[in-house]
Write a protein that holds these residues in place. Structure first.
Motif, short mmCIF file in Angstrom:
data_model
loop_
_atom_site.label_atom_id
_atom_site.label_comp_id
_atom_site.label_asym_id
_atom_site.label_seq_id
_atom_site.Cartn_x
_atom_site.Cartn_y
_atom_site.Cartn_z
N PRO A 118 -14.70 28.21 -85.47
CA PRO A 118 -13.47 29.01 -85.32
C PRO A 118 -13.67 30.46 -85.75
N GLY A 119 -13.26 31.39 -84.90
CA GLY A 119 -13.31 32.80 -85.22
C GLY A 119 -14.67 33.45 -85.18
N LEU A 120 -15.71 32.67 -84.82
CA LEU A 120 -17.05 33.24 -84.84
C LEU A 120 -17.31 34.14 -83.64
N SER A 121 -16.92 33.68 -82.44
CA SER A 121 -17.36 34.40 -81.25
C SER A 121 -16.27 34.47 -80.18
N ALA A 122 -16.50 35.39 -79.24
CA ALA A 122 -15.72 35.50 -78.01
C ALA A 122 -16.71 35.79 -76.88
N GLN A 123 -16.28 35.55 -75.64
CA GLN A 123 -17.11 35.81 -74.48
C GLN A 123 -16.34 36.68 -73.50
N VAL A 124 -17.05 37.65 -72.89
CA VAL A 124 -16.42 38.64 -72.01
C VAL A 124 -17.14 38.67 -70.67
N ASP A 125 -16.37 38.83 -69.61
CA ASP A 125 -16.96 39.02 -68.28
C ASP A 125 -15.91 39.65 -67.37
N TRP A 126 -16.33 39.99 -66.16
CA TRP A 126 -15.43 40.48 -65.12
C TRP A 126 -15.47 39.54 -63.93
N LYS A 127 -14.33 39.29 -63.32
CA LYS A 127 -14.28 38.73 -61.97
C LYS A 127 -14.14 39.94 -61.06
N LYS A 287 -3.62 28.71 -82.65
CA LYS A 287 -2.60 29.03 -83.66
C LYS A 287 -2.87 28.34 -84.99
N TYR A 288 -3.28 27.07 -84.95
CA TYR A 288 -3.39 26.28 -86.19
C TYR A 288 -4.82 26.17 -86.73
N ASN A 289 -5.84 26.48 -85.89
CA ASN A 289 -7.21 26.29 -86.36
C ASN A 289 -8.10 27.53 -86.30
N GLU A 290 -7.72 28.53 -85.48
CA GLU A 290 -8.66 29.64 -85.30
C GLU A 290 -8.10 30.99 -85.68
N LYS A 291 -6.84 31.24 -85.46
CA LYS A 291 -6.27 32.57 -85.65
C LYS A 291 -6.55 33.12 -87.03
N GLU A 292 -6.46 32.28 -88.05
CA GLU A 292 -6.64 32.73 -89.43
C GLU A 292 -8.08 33.15 -89.72
N HIS A 293 -9.03 32.72 -88.87
CA HIS A 293 -10.45 33.05 -89.09
C HIS A 293 -10.85 34.37 -88.43
N LEU A 294 -9.98 34.94 -87.62
CA LEU A 294 -10.26 36.24 -87.00
C LEU A 294 -9.90 37.35 -87.98
N HIS A 295 -10.71 38.40 -88.06
CA HIS A 295 -10.37 39.47 -88.99
C HIS A 295 -9.53 40.53 -88.28
#
Length: 413
Positions: A118-127, A287-295
């Protein structure tokens, strides 16, 4: 020979009973001779047919060279021309198909299903370069910015008309706001707005200086995928495939503003649908598991990246698009490129042409924002060219009143 027929006659062979060929043929919907042939084949036993001898391929002597060049990320075309000089007499398609097989095999062997934190990573791309036709017959080309948190599968989509670096920064900033914070790292492919030089066997990836500064100020570590490794960003690649759901809106929307709304609605729908990979609803898991881990995002550090002037082309409706809302200018600027800037208190958007301010609008969330003078000129130049200016102004006053009532009713729904 069909497998179901073989299995059917084997039962009679085991019980040492001669089958009724005509009855079985009727049962399986085939000729009785097919059943008879299957029965006699079963009596003899399934002896495997001898394998056909395969002749050596023209490519065989060159496969070791091709494998070496593929490890250096050479293209199939360049490898083909290289081995032709060394005596290869076969076709290019043979080389191309072999290269595809090697790349696919490497990807499949190296791919492992990942567990995300949770909160470690995100992935980005374009269509990229999608195209839909409006109900008025206008072809609109656009891109979809894709952002996903792979742990919760929380998604952010937005429509853009270019893929410039400033657009990427704005989309990332919006994604951070939409998902409630910034992850530790974000994965990108080798897009030009991120990377100056891709990773090879002999060198590391070189990030674009301005992008690297943005990532430091935003508070994430940029991660760049290797070429030919789409599985590294599996979550966003899967999200890109779901953009085919927009095809049903072909000829079903009015203009680009309407299309932006459709994309926003799709984003909301995807976040409320159960994810196949987690069997959870992304919004709830986020909402319940990841949001709090984002800075949290320090927005003041990113302000300088958005202070540069924003350039837009005036549409044939004499409008410019800013933050998903349209603002009018005089129709004589149709087709011209103008600059947009926010006032110091961010209450107004100023529009400039060749350094001269040509219009200023209050910054709103209304989809259409007309200056009355512009509206008069727009109508005089088109549908109401035969009317007096006083008649046009009365028409405008009535139309704007009806439009305001429509906006209120939509907001209440």
């Amino acid at each position: 020979m069909r497998r179901d027929i073989r299995e059917g006659v084997k039962k009679y062979m085991i019980d040492d009973i001669k089958p009724n060929y005509a009855a079985l043929a009727k049962q399986y919907g085939c000729d009785y001779r097919t059943v008879k042939s299957a029965y006699h084949e079963a009596l003899k036993g399934n002896t495997p047919k001898p394998k056909r001898k395969t002749s050596p391929s023209k490519l065989d002597p060159f496969k070791s060279i091709i494998d070496t060049k593929l490890s250096d990320h050479c293209t199939a075309k360049s490898i083909y021309h290289f081995i032709v000089k060394k005596g290869y007499t076969g076709s290019y398609s043979l080389v191309r198909d072999y290269c595809r097989g090697v790349k696919k095999e490497k990807i499949q062997k190296a791919t492992v299903r990942m567990e995300y934190t949770p909160g470690l990573s995100a992935q980005v791309d374009w269509k990229e370069e999608m195209k839909l036709i409006s109900s008025l017959g206008e072809a609109i080309s656009f891109n979809i910015f894709l952002y996903v948190l792979p742990y919760s599968k929380k998604k952010f989509l937005t429509l853009t008309f270019d893929r410039k670096q400033d657009t990427l920064f704005k989309c990332l900033s919006d994604a951070f706001y939409h998902t409630g914070g910034v992850p530790e790292e974000i994965w990108f492919d080798n897009m030009k707005t991120v990377v100056d030089r891709s990773r090879t066997q002999f060198s590391k990836v070189q990030l674009n200086d301005r992008f690297y500064s943005f990532s430091k100020d935003a508070g994430f570590s940029p991660m760049v995928c290797r070429p030919f490794r789409p599985q590294t960003k599996g979550s966003v690649e899967a999200l890109a495939r779901t953009m085919d759901r927009l095809q049903v809106y072909n000829h079903e929307f009015y203009d680009s503003t309407d299309l932006i709304r459709i994309v926003d609605d799709l984003c909301e729908e995807l976040n409320l649908e159960v994810s196949q990979s987690t069997d959870e609803i992304p919004d709830i898991l986020w909402k319940y598991n990841e949001k709090e881990h984002l800075h949290s995002l320090k927005q003041d550090l990113l302000t300088p990246y958005f202070e540069d002037s924003i350039r837009r082309k005036v549409t044939k409706e004499a409008m410019v698009l800013f933050r998903k809302c349209r603002y009018s200018v005089d129709p004589r600027y149709i087709g011209k490129e103008v600059e947009l800037d926010l006032s110091e208190n961010e209450a107004h958007v100023h529009i400039y042409y060749n350094g001269e301010r040509i219009r200023s609008h209050p910054l709103t969330t209304k989809k259409l924002n007309y200056n009355e003078k512009d509206l008069v000129q727009i109508l005089k130049s088109d549908v109401m060219s035969h009317k007096e200016e006083r008649d046009i102004q009365e028409h405008i006053a009535q139309s704007l009143k009806q439009y305001d009532l429509l906006e209120v009713s939509l907001d209440e729904q």
